[in-house]
Design an enzyme around this catalytic site. Structure first.
Site, PDB file in Angstrom:
ATOM      1  N   SER A 141       0.868  -1.184   0.000  1.00  0.00           N
ATOM      2  CA  SER A 141       0.000   0.000   0.000  1.00  0.00           C
ATOM      3  C   SER A 141       0.901   1.228   0.000  1.00  0.00           C
ATOM      4  CB  SER A 141      -0.854  -0.005   1.278  1.00  0.00           C
ATOM      5  OG  SER A 141      -1.525   1.225   1.447  1.00  0.00           O
ATOM      6  N   TYR A 154      -2.124  -0.962  10.350  1.00  0.00           N
ATOM      7  CA  TYR A 154      -2.086  -1.125   8.889  1.00  0.00           C
ATOM      8  C   TYR A 154      -0.752  -0.612   8.341  1.00  0.00           C
ATOM      9  CZ  TYR A 154      -3.995  -1.105   4.106  1.00  0.00           C
ATOM     10  OH  TYR A 154      -4.238  -1.343   2.779  1.00  0.00           O
TER      11      TYR A 154
HETATM   12  P1  NAP Z   1     -11.596  -5.948   0.000  1.00  0.00           P
HETATM   13  O1  NAP Z   1     -12.496  -5.546  -1.096  1.00  0.00           O
HETATM   14  O2  NAP Z   1     -12.036  -5.845   1.410  1.00  0.00           O
HETATM   15  O3  NAP Z   1     -11.072  -7.425  -0.314  1.00  0.00           O
HETATM   16  C1  NAP Z   1     -10.268  -8.120   0.569  1.00  0.00           C
HETATM   17  C2  NAP Z   1     -10.652  -9.586   0.531  1.00  0.00           C
HETATM   18  O4  NAP Z   1      -9.772 -10.305   1.420  1.00  0.00           O
HETATM   19  C3  NAP Z   1     -12.077  -9.818   1.047  1.00  0.00           C
HETATM   20  O5  NAP Z   1     -12.750 -10.775   0.259  1.00  0.00           O
HETATM   21  C4  NAP Z   1     -11.826 -10.347   2.453  1.00  0.00           C
HETATM   22  O6  NAP Z   1     -12.873 -11.161   2.943  1.00  0.00           O
HETATM   23  C5  NAP Z   1     -10.568 -11.164   2.215  1.00  0.00           C
HETATM   24  N1  NAP Z   1      -9.894 -11.500   3.466  1.00  0.00           N
HETATM   25  C6  NAP Z   1      -9.843 -10.796   4.612  1.00  0.00           C
HETATM   26  N2  NAP Z   1      -9.160 -11.466   5.545  1.00  0.00           N
HETATM   27  C7  NAP Z   1      -8.761 -12.629   4.976  1.00  0.00           C
HETATM   28  C8  NAP Z   1      -8.032 -13.751   5.439  1.00  0.00           C
HETATM   29  N3  NAP Z   1      -7.591 -13.813   6.691  1.00  0.00           N
HETATM   30  N4  NAP Z   1      -7.800 -14.776   4.595  1.00  0.00           N
HETATM   31  C9  NAP Z   1      -8.266 -14.740   3.311  1.00  0.00           C
HETATM   32  N5  NAP Z   1      -8.991 -13.707   2.840  1.00  0.00           N
HETATM   33  C10 NAP Z   1      -9.219 -12.659   3.644  1.00  0.00           C
HETATM   34  O7  NAP Z   1     -10.250  -5.078  -0.035  1.00  0.00           O
HETATM   35  P2  NAP Z   1      -9.361  -4.527  -1.243  1.00  0.00           P
HETATM   36  O8  NAP Z   1      -9.442  -3.067  -1.195  1.00  0.00           O
HETATM   37  O9  NAP Z   1      -9.643  -5.262  -2.501  1.00  0.00           O
HETATM   38  O10 NAP Z   1      -7.920  -4.909  -0.680  1.00  0.00           O
HETATM   39  C11 NAP Z   1      -7.089  -5.897  -1.265  1.00  0.00           C
HETATM   40  C12 NAP Z   1      -5.659  -5.623  -0.837  1.00  0.00           C
HETATM   41  O11 NAP Z   1      -5.256  -4.338  -1.314  1.00  0.00           O
HETATM   42  C13 NAP Z   1      -5.457  -5.582   0.684  1.00  0.00           C
HETATM   43  O12 NAP Z   1      -4.229  -6.170   1.033  1.00  0.00           O
HETATM   44  C14 NAP Z   1      -5.419  -4.093   0.979  1.00  0.00           C
HETATM   45  O13 NAP Z   1      -4.719  -3.801   2.154  1.00  0.00           O
HETATM   46  C15 NAP Z   1      -4.709  -3.588  -0.255  1.00  0.00           C
HETATM   47  N6  NAP Z   1      -4.920  -2.176  -0.514  1.00  0.00           N
HETATM   48  C16 NAP Z   1      -6.160  -1.672  -0.779  1.00  0.00           C
HETATM   49  C17 NAP Z   1      -6.302  -0.309  -1.015  1.00  0.00           C
HETATM   50  C18 NAP Z   1      -7.629   0.311  -1.321  1.00  0.00           C
HETATM   51  O14 NAP Z   1      -7.699   1.551  -1.391  1.00  0.00           O
HETATM   52  N7  NAP Z   1      -8.691  -0.441  -1.543  1.00  0.00           N
HETATM   53  C19 NAP Z   1      -5.195   0.533  -0.974  1.00  0.00           C
HETATM   54  C20 NAP Z   1      -3.958  -0.010  -0.695  1.00  0.00           C
HETATM   55  C21 NAP Z   1      -3.816  -1.365  -0.476  1.00  0.00           C
HETATM   56  P3  NAP Z   1     -13.986 -10.421   3.896  1.00  0.00           P
HETATM   57  O15 NAP Z   1     -14.647  -9.391   3.038  1.00  0.00           O
HETATM   58  O16 NAP Z   1     -14.883 -11.549   4.310  1.00  0.00           O
HETATM   59  O17 NAP Z   1     -13.203  -9.802   5.027  1.00  0.00           O
END
Ligand code: NAP
Length: 263
Positions: A141, A154
Site C-alpha cells: 500500500s 495497517y
Molecule cells: P476488500 O475488497 O475488502 O477485499 C479483501 C478480501 O480479502 C475480502 O474478500 C476479504 O474477505 C478477504 N480477506 C480478509 N481477511 C482474509 C483472510 N484472513 N484470509 C483470506 N482472505 C481474507 O479489499 P481490497 O481493497 O480489494 O484490498 C485488497 C488488498 O489491497 C489488501 O491487502 C489491501 O490492504 C490492499 N490495498 C487496498 C487499497 C484500497 O484503497 N482499496 C489501498 C492499498 C492497499 P472479507 O470481506 O470476508 O473480510
C-alpha cells in the site's frame, strides 16, 4: 495472452482488487485459484471467470492460518501440478489511532496482512523452485511507504510487506523467483467504501480525493493491470520493486502554483 497456461493463486480473490486481478489473469490465459475466507464471494469470482470460458476454482483459506495456507498450496498442486504466480493480496484495515488500537485488533491486522504474505510465500516458493522459478506479487500500500493518520497497525503491516518482498527477491532471485509488491493509493473497493461510510467520514471525503492529482479514486482494474505486468515476462528484469499505483498521491506535495505564477 501474457499469462498463457500459468498457474496462479490469488488470495483475497472474493472482492475488490483480488477479484479484479483474478479476472485479469484469466483474461490473459492463466488458470486461477481464488482463495478467500469469503466463500460466497470467492465462488462468485470463479463463476465470473468461467463465464469467460477460462479455468478456475475456489479454495476457502484464511491466510493468517498456517494449516489453511498449506492446504491452499496442496489443493493447487493436486489440481494443476504447480504454482507459477502467487498473489498475496488478502488484507484488512482498521481505522484507529495508535494509543486506542485494541491489542487483539493489532494482532489480527499483522496476522492477516503480514503473516499472511509470509505464509503464502513460504508455501508457494518450494513449488516454484521445483519448477525453475515463478513470480510472487504482494499487495502492500502507499501506507507501506508513507505514514497515515489512524492506520497504526495497517501502516506497520504494509511497511513490513514492502521489506518482506525485498527479502524474498534476495533469498530467491538467483533461483528464478521474482518478488515484487504493489502499493495502491485509494482504490474504490469495499475496504475504502466501508471507511467512507463511518460516521463523520463525509467531512474527509473531499480531502481523500484532493490528495490525489488524478482527482479520483483508482479502479481495482487499474491495479490488476499492474499485477499482470509484474506476473508476466514483460517484467522479467523487475525484482524487489514496490510499484506505486496511486494516481500521483505519494509523488510529493502540491500548492496552487497558479496563484504565484499565474496561468
Ligand atoms: P476488500 O475488497 O475488502 O477485499 C479483501 C478480501 O480479502 C475480502 O474478500 C476479504 O474477505 C478477504 N480477506 C480478509 N481477511 C482474509 C483472510 N484472513 N484470509 C483470506 N482472505 C481474507 O479489499 P481490497 O481493497 O480489494 O484490498 C485488497 C488488498 O489491497 C489488501 O491487502 C489491501 O490492504 C490492499 N490495498 C487496498 C487499497 C484500497 O484503497 N482499496 C489501498 C492499498 C492497499 P472479507 O470481506 O470476508 O473480510
Amino acid at each position: 495472452m501474457k499469462l498463457k497456461d500459468k498457474i496462479s493463486v490469488v488470495t483475497g480473490g472474493a472482492s475488490g482488487i483480488g477479484r479484479a486481478i483474478a479476472l485479469a489473469f484469466a483474461q490473459e490465459g492463466a488458470r486461477v485459484i481464488v482463495a478467500d475466507i469469503d466463500t460466497d464471494g470467492g465462488k462468485e469470482t470463479v463463476e465470473m471467470i468461467k463465464k469467460l470460458k477460462k479455468s478456475a476454482f475456489f479454495v476457502e483459506a484464511d491466510v493468517a492460518e498456517s494449516a489453511s495456507v498449506k492446504n491452499l498450496a496442496e489443493k493447487t498442486i493436486e489440481r494443476y501440478g504447480c504454482i507459477d504466480i502467487m498473489v498475496n493480496n488478502a488484507g484488512i484495515e482498521v481505522f484507529q489511532r495508535l494509543a486506542e488500537t485494541d491489542e487483539a485488533m493489532w494482532d489480527r491486522v499483522i496476522a492477516v496482512n503480514l503473516r499472511g504474505v509470509f505464509l503464502g510465500t513460504k508455501y508457494a516458493v518450494p513449488h516454484m523452485l521445483k519448477n525453475g522459478g515463478g513470480a510472487v506479487i504482494n499487495m502492500a500500500s502507499v501506507a507501506g511507504i508513507m505514514g497515515a493518520g489512524g492506520l497504526a497497525a495497517y501502516n506497520a503491516s504494509k511497511g513490513g510487506v514492502v521489506l518482506l518482498t525485498r527479502n524474498t527477491a534476495m533469498d530467491y532471485g538467483r533461483k528464478g523467483i521474482r518478488a515484487n509488491c504493489i502499493c495502491p493509493g485509494f482504490i474504490a473497493t469495499p475496504m475504502v467504501t466501508s471507511i467512507m461510510a463511518m460516521p463523520g467520514a463525509d467531512a474527509v471525503k473531499g480531502q481523500v480525493i484532493g490528495l490525489c492529482p488524478a482527482g479520483r479514486l483508482g479502479k481495482p482494474e487499474e491495479v490488476a493491470r499492474c499485477a499482470v505486468f509484474l506476473a508476466s515476462d514483460d517484467a522479467s528484469f523487475v525484482n524487489g520493486h514496490a510499484l506505486v499505483v496511486d494516481g500521483g498521491m505519494s509523488a510529493g506535495w502540491e500548492i496552487e502554483v497558479e496563484k504565484v505564477l499565474g496561468g
